[in-house]
Design an enzyme around this catalytic site. Structure first.
Site, mmCIF file in Angstrom:
data_model
loop_
_atom_site.group_PDB
_atom_site.id
_atom_site.type_symbol
_atom_site.label_atom_id
_atom_site.label_comp_id
_atom_site.label_asym_id
_atom_site.label_seq_id
_atom_site.Cartn_x
_atom_site.Cartn_y
_atom_site.Cartn_z
ATOM 1 N N HIS A 147 1.300 4.364 -3.044
ATOM 2 C CA HIS A 147 1.609 5.816 -2.762
ATOM 3 C C HIS A 147 2.696 6.394 -3.493
ATOM 4 O O HIS A 147 2.491 7.499 -4.077
ATOM 5 C CB HIS A 147 1.410 6.290 -1.236
ATOM 6 N N GLU B 180 -6.195 7.208 -0.522
ATOM 7 C CA GLU B 180 -6.120 5.984 0.109
ATOM 8 C C GLU B 180 -6.839 4.750 -0.319
ATOM 9 O O GLU B 180 -6.378 3.764 -0.520
ATOM 10 C CB GLU B 180 -6.731 6.311 1.530
ATOM 11 N N HIS C 215 0.898 -1.144 0.174
ATOM 12 C CA HIS C 215 -0.156 0.134 0.233
ATOM 13 C C HIS C 215 0.773 1.376 0.020
ATOM 14 O O HIS C 215 0.609 2.232 -0.878
ATOM 15 C CB HIS C 215 -0.857 0.026 1.362
ATOM 16 N N GLU C 216 1.971 1.440 0.915
ATOM 17 C CA GLU C 216 2.766 2.534 0.694
ATOM 18 C C GLU C 216 3.636 2.574 -0.428
ATOM 19 O O GLU C 216 3.797 3.719 -0.895
ATOM 20 C CB GLU C 216 3.767 2.342 2.050
#
Length: 315
Positions: free
Chosen positions: A138, A203, A134-135
């Site tokens: 980003h 997100e 997930h990071e």
């Protein structure tokens, strides 16, 4: 669709800024406020990674770390970054018992991804991989750039609102004194709402892209529920002292409310879990069991996910 929504929200924020600048300061006042906010945010943008890593006392780690669990964490992040076509980011650990993670840096070439010690110890390896994917999403989506631009415009709007009494109190201007006071109160709120909406949208997109990077949407769903539950029980003192940095984390470190409301920088965890489980179904992921996440953790999303158990941390 998320990219289009982000673009539209940024356009709305810019339009709000221009309109307020015209009402209270004219072109000159608008440009002065924009220049001031732009300089402040530009400095933060170019030094974002160093500022945030220092604030949270993050320690960069690599494959030579004496802890085998940390070495595995580093190897997994490096492997996923390579698979996603990204330069290897700096990989760090934050000395905090609260399980959480964030990414920072102005672009993929200057990125850093950070996990707390609590994340490594309280989640299993698949879940940690999913969180870090997930990071990395980003980083891949250049969300740091998006949020920096958003912060610049929002900061300029706040600056204009603060200058309202000095430049906008003339009775000849639209609304007069009452209109000026209304602008002072409502403009920063409106800017904050748009900024939060953009953050929530990014997100959701990072959840989707991160699930594709890790190949395991259900692991991310489990991780989100666990992190939210523990974040309500374990404080992150640094985040409490610097609440503006809370939007960086995968789950609000300030134990935010579990509802998807206008004043939340993070989507409701239950909504994120549902989206991930739907994604898992579309890509042929594992079937969810009927066993919910233990209520002792304080998590109640209404969406059960498949629990896993491993003896010891990553055992």
């Amino acid at each position: 669709m998320n990219h289009l929504k982000t673009f539209m929200l940024l356009a709305a924020l810019t339009a709000l800024f221009v309109g307020i600048g015209y009402l209270i300061g004219g072109a000159t006042g608008m440009l002065i406020a924009l220049a001031f906010a732009g300089v402040m945010n530009l400095v933060s943008y170019w030094n974002a990674d160093r500022i945030v890593l220092s604030m949270y006392r993050a320690q960069v780690v690599d494959e030579t770390h004496p802890d085998a669990m940390v070495r595995t964490y580093v190897a997994d992040v490096a492997q996923m970054a390579q698979a996603a076509g990204l330069p290897r980011p700096r990989i760090a650990i934050i000395p905090s018992e609260q399980p959480n993670a964030f990414a920072t840096g102005r672009d993929p070439a200057h990125a850093a991804v950070c996990a707390t010690e609590g994340l490594l110890h309280m989640l299993d390896r698949d879940e940690v991989r999913a969180v870090m994917a997930h990071e990395l999403a980003h980083v891949k989506n250049r969300d740091t750039l998006t949020m920096t631009v958003t912060a610049t415009v929002a900061g300029a709007i706040s600056a204009l609102a603060n200058f309202a009494l000095f430049f906008g109190g003339d009775r000849d201007r639209p609304g007069g004194l009452i209109g000026t006071i209304a602008i002072m109160l409502l403009a920063p709120i409106a800017a904050a709402l748009v900024q939060m909406a953009i953050s929530r949208g990014r997100e959701y997109e990072a959840d989707r892209v991160g699930a594709e990077i890790s190949g395991d949407p259900e692991a991310l769903a489990r991780a989100l529920q666990k992190i939210e539950g523990w974040s309500r029980r374990i404080m992150n003192p640094t985040a409490e002292r610097h609440p503006a940095s809370g939007q960086l984390f995968i789950i609000n470190p300030l134990a935010g409310k579990g509802a998807d409301n206008l004043f939340s920088t993070h989507p409701a965890t239950g909504n994120r879990v549902r989206a991930l489980m739907e994604l898992s179904g579309r890509i042929g992921g594992r079937k969810a069991s009927l066993a919910p996440v233990p209520q002792a953790l304080g998590v109640s999303t209404g969406v059960p996910v498949t629990p896993t158990h491993r003896p010891g941390p990553w055992g």
